[in-house]
Design a protein around this motif. Sequence first.
Motif, PDB file in Angstrom:
ATOM      1  N   ASP A   1       0.823  -1.213   0.000  1.00  0.00           N
ATOM      2  CA  ASP A   1       0.000   0.000   0.000  1.00  0.00           C
ATOM      3  C   ASP A   1       0.856   1.262   0.000  1.00  0.00           C
ATOM      4  N   LYS A   2       2.103   1.112   0.468  1.00  0.00           N
ATOM      5  CA  LYS A   2       2.940   2.294   0.699  1.00  0.00           C
ATOM      6  C   LYS A   2       3.821   2.651  -0.498  1.00  0.00           C
ATOM      7  N   SER A   3       4.797   1.773  -0.841  1.00  0.00           N
ATOM      8  CA  SER A   3       5.770   2.145  -1.878  1.00  0.00           C
ATOM      9  C   SER A   3       6.574   0.938  -2.334  1.00  0.00           C
ATOM     10  N   PRO A   4       7.229   1.029  -3.507  1.00  0.00           N
ATOM     11  CA  PRO A   4       8.107  -0.058  -3.968  1.00  0.00           C
ATOM     12  C   PRO A   4       9.271  -0.315  -3.013  1.00  0.00           C
ATOM     13  N   ASP A   5       9.813   0.739  -2.428  1.00  0.00           N
ATOM     14  CA  ASP A   5      10.933   0.548  -1.503  1.00  0.00           C
ATOM     15  C   ASP A   5      10.518  -0.295  -0.302  1.00  0.00           C
ATOM     16  N   ARG A   6       9.324  -0.053   0.202  1.00  0.00           N
ATOM     17  CA  ARG A   6       8.843  -0.840   1.351  1.00  0.00           C
ATOM     18  C   ARG A   6       8.618  -2.296   0.948  1.00  0.00           C
TER      19      ARG A   6
ATOM     20  N   THR B   1      -5.127  -4.703  -5.518  1.00  0.00           N
ATOM     21  CA  THR B   1      -5.569  -3.410  -6.040  1.00  0.00           C
ATOM     22  C   THR B   1      -4.527  -2.883  -7.026  1.00  0.00           C
ATOM     23  N   PRO B   2      -4.911  -2.019  -7.945  1.00  0.00           N
ATOM     24  CA  PRO B   2      -3.931  -1.473  -8.900  1.00  0.00           C
ATOM     25  C   PRO B   2      -2.736  -0.823  -8.205  1.00  0.00           C
ATOM     26  N   ASN B   3      -2.979  -0.091  -7.149  1.00  0.00           N
ATOM     27  CA  ASN B   3      -1.869   0.554  -6.437  1.00  0.00           C
ATOM     28  C   ASN B   3      -0.893  -0.484  -5.892  1.00  0.00           C
ATOM     29  N   ARG B   4      -1.431  -1.544  -5.300  1.00  0.00           N
ATOM     30  CA  ARG B   4      -0.569  -2.598  -4.774  1.00  0.00           C
ATOM     31  C   ARG B   4       0.212  -3.277  -5.900  1.00  0.00           C
ATOM     32  N   CYS B   5      -0.463  -3.572  -7.003  1.00  0.00           N
ATOM     33  CA  CYS B   5       0.227  -4.240  -8.115  1.00  0.00           C
ATOM     34  C   CYS B   5       1.376  -3.380  -8.636  1.00  0.00           C
ATOM     35  N   TRP B   6       1.149  -2.093  -8.746  1.00  0.00           N
ATOM     36  CA  TRP B   6       2.196  -1.184  -9.230  1.00  0.00           C
ATOM     37  C   TRP B   6       3.398  -1.223  -8.290  1.00  0.00           C
TER      38      TRP B   6
ATOM     39  N   LEU C   1       4.031 -13.819 -11.596  1.00  0.00           N
ATOM     40  CA  LEU C   1       2.978 -12.917 -11.112  1.00  0.00           C
ATOM     41  C   LEU C   1       2.757 -11.726 -12.033  1.00  0.00           C
ATOM     42  N   ILE C   2       3.673 -11.505 -12.983  1.00  0.00           N
ATOM     43  CA  ILE C   2       3.629 -10.267 -13.761  1.00  0.00           C
ATOM     44  C   ILE C   2       2.352 -10.153 -14.581  1.00  0.00           C
ATOM     45  N   ALA C   3       2.006 -11.205 -15.307  1.00  0.00           N
ATOM     46  CA  ALA C   3       0.867 -11.118 -16.234  1.00  0.00           C
ATOM     47  C   ALA C   3      -0.405 -10.713 -15.506  1.00  0.00           C
ATOM     48  N   ARG C   4      -0.673 -11.333 -14.358  1.00  0.00           N
ATOM     49  CA  ARG C   4      -1.902 -11.015 -13.633  1.00  0.00           C
ATOM     50  C   ARG C   4      -1.865  -9.597 -13.082  1.00  0.00           C
ATOM     51  N   MET C   5      -0.710  -9.169 -12.617  1.00  0.00           N
ATOM     52  CA  MET C   5      -0.638  -7.854 -11.975  1.00  0.00           C
ATOM     53  C   MET C   5      -0.689  -6.715 -12.987  1.00  0.00           C
ATOM     54  N   VAL C   6       0.011  -6.864 -14.110  1.00  0.00           N
ATOM     55  CA  VAL C   6      -0.049  -5.776 -15.101  1.00  0.00           C
ATOM     56  C   VAL C   6      -1.448  -5.694 -15.705  1.00  0.00           C
ATOM     57  N   ALA C   7      -2.161  -6.821 -15.732  1.00  0.00           N
ATOM     58  CA  ALA C   7      -3.526  -6.813 -16.262  1.00  0.00           C
ATOM     59  C   ALA C   7      -4.479  -6.029 -15.364  1.00  0.00           C
ATOM     60  N   ARG C   8      -4.080  -5.807 -14.098  1.00  0.00           N
ATOM     61  CA  ARG C   8      -4.928  -5.068 -13.165  1.00  0.00           C
ATOM     62  C   ARG C   8      -4.770  -3.549 -13.337  1.00  0.00           C
ATOM     63  N   LEU C   9      -3.827  -3.136 -14.196  1.00  0.00           N
ATOM     64  CA  LEU C   9      -3.547  -1.708 -14.359  1.00  0.00           C
ATOM     65  C   LEU C   9      -4.242  -1.147 -15.596  1.00  0.00           C
TER      66      LEU C   9
ATOM     67  N   PRO D   1      -1.280   3.968 -16.252  1.00  0.00           N
ATOM     68  CA  PRO D   1      -0.385   3.492 -15.181  1.00  0.00           C
ATOM     69  C   PRO D   1       0.485   2.323 -15.632  1.00  0.00           C
ATOM     70  N   ARG D   2      -0.044   1.477 -16.503  1.00  0.00           N
ATOM     71  CA  ARG D   2       0.739   0.347 -17.004  1.00  0.00           C
ATOM     72  C   ARG D   2       1.939   0.844 -17.801  1.00  0.00           C
ATOM     73  N   ALA D   3       1.722   1.826 -18.632  1.00  0.00           N
ATOM     74  CA  ALA D   3       2.819   2.377 -19.439  1.00  0.00           C
ATOM     75  C   ALA D   3       3.872   3.027 -18.545  1.00  0.00           C
ATOM     76  N   VAL D   4       3.405   3.742 -17.522  1.00  0.00           N
ATOM     77  CA  VAL D   4       4.343   4.378 -16.591  1.00  0.00           C
ATOM     78  C   VAL D   4       5.153   3.319 -15.853  1.00  0.00           C
ATOM     79  N   LEU D   5       4.495   2.230 -15.461  1.00  0.00           N
ATOM     80  CA  LEU D   5       5.187   1.155 -14.740  1.00  0.00           C
ATOM     81  C   LEU D   5       6.282   0.543 -15.605  1.00  0.00           C
ATOM     82  N   ILE D   6       5.981   0.256 -16.851  1.00  0.00           N
ATOM     83  CA  ILE D   6       6.972  -0.361 -17.743  1.00  0.00           C
ATOM     84  C   ILE D   6       8.180   0.547 -17.899  1.00  0.00           C
ATOM     85  N   ARG D   7       7.921   1.832 -18.110  1.00  0.00           N
ATOM     86  CA  ARG D   7       9.043   2.764 -18.248  1.00  0.00           C
ATOM     87  C   ARG D   7       9.852   2.829 -16.954  1.00  0.00           C
TER      88      ARG D   7
END
Length: 736
Positions: A473-478, A514-519, A553-561, A565-571
């Motif tokens: 819920d917080k961040s990628p670093d966490r 949730t999309p935020n969690r997947c990101w 896990l990638i396919a399921r998680m990117v599909a939730r975006l 946001p998906r494009a931003v995540l890939i970059r």
Amino acid sequence: MVSTKHSGVAGDRPLGTGGEDELGFRDVARRIAQSLVDHASDKGLVIGIEGAWGSGKSSLLFLIEDELAKLPQAQRPSVINFRPWLVGNRDALLANIFASLSKEINLVALRAGDASGISKEKAKAAGEALRKFVSGLGNAGSAVELAGDAIAFAPLKWIGQGLRVAGSWAKGKSADPSLDVLKDRLVQSLRDLGHRFIITIDDVDRLEPAEVIEVLRLARSVADLPNVIYLLCYDCDILAHSVEQASRVQDGRAYLEKIVQLTVMVPQPEPFRLRQWFGDELRQFSSTRSEDELSRLRSVVDVEGGRQLRTPRSVVRALDSLRFFWPPIRDAGGDLADLVWVQLIKDSNPALYRWIEDYCATAAVLTLGTVRVDDAERAQQLKALHAAVAPEHFADHNYRYYFADPLPAASVDFAQDGNGFTLFQRVSDVERDAAITAGRLASPDHYRLYFALSGPSHALTHCDYDAFWAAADKSPDRVAAVLLQLYAIELTGSLSKADLLLERLGGVGDEMLTPNRCWNILAGFADVMDDAYRARPFDQGWIVSLWSRATALIARMVARLEPDPRAVLIRHIFGEGRALGWLTTLMRKETFAHGRYGNRAKPDSEWLFTNEELDEIFELMLERIRRLTIDELLTTVRPLDILFAWKQAGDEDGPREMLRRGIETDAGLIGVLEKMTTIHTSSDRGSYSVLSRGNLDAFLDFDDARQRIEALRIGNNALEVRAKALARAFRDDDGF
């Protein structure tokens, strides 16, 4: 049997003051008490209260004493609680029983008067007669020792004759009244007193066989007195066996019939009443979380409780077990119905309980994918199950279905020639995750709670899950920090808690992802995967690893975006992710899946990214790789993979040019080749390093590099040892 309506463990104690009569023994006790006063013979009587262990004999005895204490003083008998297991030997046994009787007679004398209807003079006379009789027994004791054990155990009238012989033998002693004369006087004085004494002796069947005989002879011979009634509590089968052992008689029951003139059978509790008692008290300290759990609990109490709750003691023991186990299991998210089922079986059939424990442990390990069970082991487990129960235990098909329901990976075999159950079936991810969520016995993460109050060694705790979801819920670093902590906790083999967490994420519901969690999770993967490998390296080419679990896990998680946001995540992950080694494996995986290199193209339904996204990934990754220095390349997790990814993305010359500059010096050559070795494994040699022509020829001249290493290995310089190891790696490739 004592009621246990309190928070603490009660222990196996009979009903006492303030306890509740859960079994309706009070009316029975009242009638027995009245009969003891109104109808029992005044010549003395031995009454047996018979019942199996745990049937409530002691509780009934307490209620009888309680009812006697409520009688008017003129009717109220004196009750002596005699406990022979606290007495060391025969002489002490006699001294103790008569000391207790003497004390009660003295109390009768103190209470004598109009209210009691007892003459004080008669009470004092009875007390004096008893003291003289006891004194006579004391004098007789030494004479009996001289006369031998046969006289000591003889009936009283024979003892009197033996004592007269011993008395004439004793030198210089005046003749005292014989023991039977003293007893006659005691008998008459107790008859004149007209007051009843009731001596209760509980748990006679728990005495040693020799002690049993002493107590029975005491009640029937030495202390067979008018207005003295013995209440003996025992299990007839056990007591008769003790008699047969001690007296070497063939029929212990017939022997008891000569001692015990009247028996009262402890009323057998109705099964539904025991279950009702169990359910009422269970409700005092536990609760269910859902209608499903409550429904299953009702079935457990009705079906398994109907089989196992046979005596009041079984109810108390089961409740005590649950009071002890339930709080920690409740706090860990466990299931009440499953716990009650396990505890009912444990108290009635420890062998079956151990089978369930062993089966659940094996089934839990199977879900990790680290072991498998073959048909032979299934057959062995099934054989062990049937060996743990009576032959007809699973004869009823409905009970068989009920028994299999809480077990993981088990079902009923209804085939006519079947063995009752099918064990170690495949469990779907949905079933497994539902059991984990509910904290069931079938959960691989919770089963050990039900046997050891702690989760299995391989289990993720709720704290682990909570920490991960909070990080997501917080961040990628966490996310990266939590994964690295969990990866440091090794389980079985190469498995870590992080591996197990990623395995479990594949089965969670969409509401958790949730999309935020997947990101944040995917971005966390892109930062931490190389750090995890460096902390504890694993074979990336083996069946499963932390990297492959994350990739799955990638396919399921990117599909939730959503698209943006998906494009931003890939970059972000391919342009900035620190785990360059893991990201390279993703790029290579997609390169082959899309058919851009090699002949292993897959349907687009199996792609992680679209063609347009892969184009962007190529651009981002090639830009990052080209910026690397040779030293930076060699410090990555898998330099060889990066070189191949660089080449397979369409740049043939880039990696060759970098290595050409890198191997210009001898030290540079050795440094590059050390990073280009691969590990091979064989049954005879184990693991060893190889420099493969196929790998090296893609980026440099294999033969030239080998010749240079051969020259370096025989030189006299600091690189010699390293060169020898590389020369061996070249040679090992020849035989591979």
